[in-house]
Design a protein around this motif. Structure first.
Motif, PDB file in Angstrom:
ATOM      1  N   PHE A  14       0.879  -1.156   0.000  1.00  0.00           N
ATOM      2  CA  PHE A  14       0.000   0.000   0.000  1.00  0.00           C
ATOM      3  C   PHE A  14       0.918   1.207   0.000  1.00  0.00           C
ATOM      4  O   PHE A  14       1.707   1.393   0.929  1.00  0.00           O
ATOM      5  N   ILE A  15       0.874   1.970  -1.055  1.00  0.00           N
ATOM      6  CA  ILE A  15       1.757   3.121  -1.203  1.00  0.00           C
ATOM      7  C   ILE A  15       0.949   4.386  -0.954  1.00  0.00           C
ATOM      8  O   ILE A  15      -0.149   4.547  -1.505  1.00  0.00           O
ATOM      9  N   TRP A  16       1.488   5.237  -0.110  1.00  0.00           N
ATOM     10  CA  TRP A  16       0.821   6.517   0.136  1.00  0.00           C
ATOM     11  C   TRP A  16       1.892   7.582   0.299  1.00  0.00           C
ATOM     12  O   TRP A  16       2.586   7.625   1.300  1.00  0.00           O
ATOM     13  N   ASN A  17       2.049   8.387  -0.719  1.00  0.00           N
ATOM     14  CA  ASN A  17       2.986   9.504  -0.630  1.00  0.00           C
ATOM     15  C   ASN A  17       2.374  10.708  -1.335  1.00  0.00           C
ATOM     16  O   ASN A  17       1.188  10.701  -1.660  1.00  0.00           O
ATOM     17  N   GLU A  18       3.169  11.722  -1.565  1.00  0.00           N
ATOM     18  CA  GLU A  18       2.600  12.963  -2.107  1.00  0.00           C
ATOM     19  C   GLU A  18       1.985  12.751  -3.483  1.00  0.00           C
ATOM     20  O   GLU A  18       1.055  13.435  -3.860  1.00  0.00           O
ATOM     21  N   SER A  19       2.528  11.811  -4.243  1.00  0.00           N
ATOM     22  CA  SER A  19       2.057  11.705  -5.618  1.00  0.00           C
ATOM     23  C   SER A  19       0.928  10.701  -5.818  1.00  0.00           C
ATOM     24  O   SER A  19       0.128  10.854  -6.729  1.00  0.00           O
ATOM     25  N   GLU A  20       0.877   9.682  -4.984  1.00  0.00           N
ATOM     26  CA  GLU A  20      -0.171   8.689  -5.234  1.00  0.00           C
ATOM     27  C   GLU A  20      -0.509   7.869  -4.003  1.00  0.00           C
ATOM     28  O   GLU A  20       0.263   7.806  -3.041  1.00  0.00           O
TER      29      GLU A  20
HETATM   30  C1  LIG Z   1       5.542   7.434  -4.377  1.00  0.00           C
HETATM   31  O1  LIG Z   1       5.791   6.052  -4.339  1.00  0.00           O
HETATM   32  C2  LIG Z   1       6.029   5.450  -5.606  1.00  0.00           C
HETATM   33  C3  LIG Z   1       6.177   3.966  -5.405  1.00  0.00           C
HETATM   34  O2  LIG Z   1       7.149   3.678  -4.457  1.00  0.00           O
HETATM   35  C4  LIG Z   1       7.279   6.060  -6.224  1.00  0.00           C
HETATM   36  O3  LIG Z   1       7.473   5.528  -7.509  1.00  0.00           O
HETATM   37  C5  LIG Z   1       7.089   7.568  -6.309  1.00  0.00           C
HETATM   38  O4  LIG Z   1       8.280   8.149  -6.789  1.00  0.00           O
HETATM   39  C6  LIG Z   1       6.760   8.133  -4.950  1.00  0.00           C
HETATM   40  N1  LIG Z   1       6.496   9.554  -5.071  1.00  0.00           N
HETATM   41  C7  LIG Z   1       6.953  10.432  -4.195  1.00  0.00           C
HETATM   42  C8  LIG Z   1       6.611  11.846  -4.458  1.00  0.00           C
HETATM   43  O5  LIG Z   1       7.620  10.107  -3.244  1.00  0.00           O
END
Ligand SMILES: *[C@@H]1O[C@H](CO)[C@@H](O)[C@H](O)[C@H]1NC(C)=O
Ligand SMILES: *[C@@H]1O[C@H](CO)[C@@H](O)[C@H](O)[C@H]1NC(C)=O
Ligand SMILES: *[C@@H]1O[C@H](CO)[C@@H](O)[C@H](O)[C@H]1NC(C)=O
Ligand SMILES: *[C@@H]1O[C@H](CO)[C@@H](O)[C@H](O)[C@H]1NC(C)=O
Ligand SMILES: *[C@@H]1O[C@H](CO)[C@@H](O)[C@H](O)[C@H]1NC(C)=O
Ligand SMILES: *[C@@H]1O[C@H](CO)[C@@H](O)[C@H](O)[C@H]1NC(C)=O
Ligand SMILES: *[C@@H]1O[C@H](CO)[C@@H](O)[C@H](O)[C@H]1NC(C)=O
Ligand SMILES: *[C@@H]1O[C@H](CO)[C@@H](O)[C@H](O)[C@H]1NC(C)=O
Ligand SMILES: *[C@@H]1O[C@H](CO)[C@@H](O)[C@H](O)[C@H]1NC(C)=O
Ligand SMILES: *[C@@H]1O[C@H](CO)[C@@H](O)[C@H](O)[C@H]1NC(C)=O
Length: 560
Positions: free
Chosen positions: A235-241
């Motif tokens: 489960f990925i949760w960061n600024e972009s997705e």
């Molecule tokens: C968010 O996580 C995805 C998958 O790990 C990665 O490819 C992407 O660069 C990340 N974005 C940020 C802004 O950290």
């Protein structure tokens, strides 16, 4: 010469398509895929073509598993626009746009490509992803279009379900209307982002199931689910997705997630080569408590009878209805809160985190600060920490009623706001003590053989009985290595399973106060449960019998 060349290439083209069509996984702007022709991915795992679902008479363009005898469609292009008859054809324009035409004129479906491309090509990949790319550029980042961005009812390995936070683009599953009709129904599965992100299964406006918060390692509803042999997920949760994704642990095992309209379920199937059928691996919702919000606001669900209890510190809002198993009105605080003069908190044990719609998160604040923050805000009703992989950091707070809580022995602890008179001071002190220790470290407790304990206590002889506590008698014993122990034989009424009991013992071990006697482990014999303590001759008997009881009792109530 030139004529010859044309003739030659046209000839080849025909041969390839009619004779060895299984070898072709791409379509270029000079080619057409008519009804009856298919693309097959490189190693033959997936096939793209026109098909007729169930007893329907319509034709749809779809993707299905190629290497199994049971046609299993995983994606449909024109699910809203069926084709009558076999005049459909798929083509890719030089702009990179792909479209389905009927009778060579009417467009029934197309992609919305705006990219400028030199040499667009449509390719069916071995993952089941249908992609448009520019020539030989196979960098996924540069795909001009991909079917994985427009899921139907099926989630395949390496496909994302979630939201692109920069564009707001959603990828979610939508069930087929029925066996004969792939058009979208009202059963959907995706990530919702009101408050903290959660995976949610919905039927129309109604929530059916949610996964609970992600703790860095698993979802609160099923924290240890990753230890299965078939697949792993993230489960990925960061600024972009924010997205959910799963991967196969063994590439030769097939596993898919699909929405089942008739059951209103999210189902996972794995292919059984032995029986040549899909085997149901898991379903959501599942069990007594799967269904969203069964126990109403501030209720706590358990897989037992009756399913619903009020959270500790709460009572049924309407006793009569609650007693007749209508739990929808839920529970209210049994003693009114008084935020100004000071409330407190009580730990209610391991539970699936409440609905996160009205929640807030800070990934760096620790548990003690979290408590202070929650206490200061009169509408904060619960808090916990999260992110087990980072030693239990993170602070989540919930506002207003707590919804869809379920007892879950391998999940997070939750601390709920109660009036000061019901608050758990020991717990609060523990919170302080535990400030710099890993809240979630897995304490190993020994599981003693019944024979060992029976021998040590001389078969629980009367001579060895130290006393009797509310939870059962305590015996003195001596292990073969000379260590002296005190064994508390718990009353038989709990009906707890062995794993649940072991989890609770771990909890007691984790909570035990420095001044009290050390818990060494437990012993399970049939439906009997025993706790084994270090015996310290200079400590008062009361400490064995009643001192620990405080914690055991708290634990027992917490898990009710
Ligand atoms: C968010 O996580 C995805 C998958 O790990 C990665 O490819 C992407 O660069 C990340 N974005 C940020 C802004 O950290
Ligand atoms: C499909 O085509 C057939 C024959 O052309 C016609 O009889 C039938 O009414 C059509 N059905 C629909 C739903 O358009
Ligand atoms: C379909 O259209 C193409 C060009 O648009 C044309 O060359 C071809 O003859 C047409 N085929 C039929 C069956 O009408
Ligand atoms: C193309 O865009 C239109 C309008 O935004 C949308 O309704 C349609 O679903 C899109 N088609 C595909 C295949 O994504
Ligand atoms: C992967 O699965 C296949 C089919 O079930 C099995 O034969 C093979 O041994 C598995 N490989 C590994 C590394 O587990
Ligand atoms: C829906 O689930 C039921 C029960 O598991 C199963 O029998 C049925 O085949 C499923 N339907 C589809 C379309 O997979
Ligand atoms: C509901 O059940 C509780 C516990 O069994 C009992 O104390 C209470 O009187 C009941 N209330 C009503 C209104 O039936
Ligand atoms: C989380 O809390 C820390 C410490 O109070 C603060 O510095 C940080 O800005 C907070 N982060 C967010 C996203 O609010
Ligand atoms: C309590 O928290 C809620 C939700 O974050 C916020 O809207 C409200 O302003 C806070 N109240 C106080 C007194 O901080
Ligand atoms: C127990 O108490 C006796 C007498 O008070 C003392 O001599 C002995 O060292 C104590 N033993 C332990 C293990 O504390």
């Amino acid at each position: 010469m030139e004529m010859d060349f044309h003739f030659y290439s046209a000839c080849c083209f025909l041969i390839i398509f009619s004779k060895v069509s299984t070898a072709i996984d791409t379509l270029s702007p000079s080619e057409l895929l008519t009804d009856g022709m298919t693309l097959v991915s490189r190693t033959g795992s997936f096939e793209l073509g026109f098909f007729t679902p169930g007893s329907s008479e319509n034709r749809y363009l779809g993707i299905w598993y190629k290497n199994i005898p049971m046609q299993t469609v995983v994606w449909v292009a024109n699910r809203r626009n069926p084709i009558n008859g076999s005049t459909g054809m798929l083509k890719i324009e030089s702009s990179g746009k792909i479209l389905i035409q009927v009778q060579n004129t009417t467009v029934v479906w197309s992609t919305n490509s705006t990219a400028r491309v030199q040499n667009p090509i449509l390719q069916l990949l071995d993952s089941g992803n249908l992609v448009v790319k520019d020539g030989k550029d196979s960098n996924p980042e540069n795909y001009i279009w991909q079917s994985f961005d427009y899921p139907s009812d099926t989630l395949l390995p390496e496909m994302k379900i979630g939201i692109d936070l920069r564009t707001g683009f959603h990828r979610r599953l939508t069930a087929w209307k029925n066996w004969d009709d792939p058009s979208p129904s009202d059963l959907t599965y995706g990530i919702e982002l009101k408050g903290n992100p959660e995976v949610v299964l919905r039927k129309g406006l109604e929530k059916y199931f949610r996964g609970g918060l992600w703790n860095g390692n698993g979802f609160s509803a099923a924290p240890n689910y990753r230890s299965n042999p078939i697949f792993d997920y993230d489960f990925i949760w960061n600024e972009s997705e924010v997205y959910y994704i799963f991967f196969l642990k063994n590439k030769s095992v097939m596993s898919r997630v699909v929405l089942n309209q008739t059951q209103s379920e999210r189902q996972r199937y794995t292919w059984s080569p032995e029986t040549q059928t899909w085997k149901l691996f898991s379903v959501q919702p599942d069990g007594n408590c799967g269904k969203y919000g069964l126990c109403g606001p501030n209720g706590n669900c358990a897989d037992e009878f009756p399913a619903c209890q009020c959270l500790t510190g709460f009572r049924p809002k309407l006793f009569e209805r609650w007693n007749s198993s209508d739990w929808s009105d839920g529970c209210i605080h049994s003693k009114p809160l008084n935020c100004q003069s000071g409330d407190g908190f009580i730990r209610i044990g391991k539970v699936k985190t409440p609905d996160s719609t009205n929640s807030w998160i800070n990934k760096t604040i620790n548990l003690k600060e979290c408590r202070a923050k929650c206490l200061r805000n009169c509408s904060c009703m619960a808090f916990t920490n999260l992110f087990v992989t980072k030693g239990g950091s993170g602070c989540v707070m919930w506002f207003d009623d707590l919804l869809d809580i379920k007892h879950q022995s391998d999940a997070q602890d939750l601390y709920i706001r109660v009036s000061a008179s019901e608050a758990d001071e020991v717990e609060d002190n523990n919170l302080n003590d535990g400030e710099d220790k890993d809240e979630n470290e897995d304490i190993d407790v020994a599981v003693f053989e019944f024979g060992t304990i029976a021998q040590a206590t001389d078969s629980f002889s009367f001579m060895n009985k130290l006393g009797q506590g509310g939870f059962g008698p305590v015996y003195k014993g001596t292990l073969a290595n000379g260590q002296e122990i005190a064994v508390k034989r718990l009353s038989k009424s709990s009906g707890q399973g062995p794993n649940e009991f072991k989890n609770e013992v771990k909890l007691i071990a984790k909570l035990q106060h420095r001044n009290l006697v050390r818990l060494l482990g437990c012993c399970i014999h049939g439906d009997e449960r025993m706790l084994v303590y270090e015996y310290m001759p200079n400590r008062s008997l009361d400490k064995f019998i009643f001192g620990m009881e405080v914690m055991e009792k708290r634990q027992a109530f917490g898990s009710c």
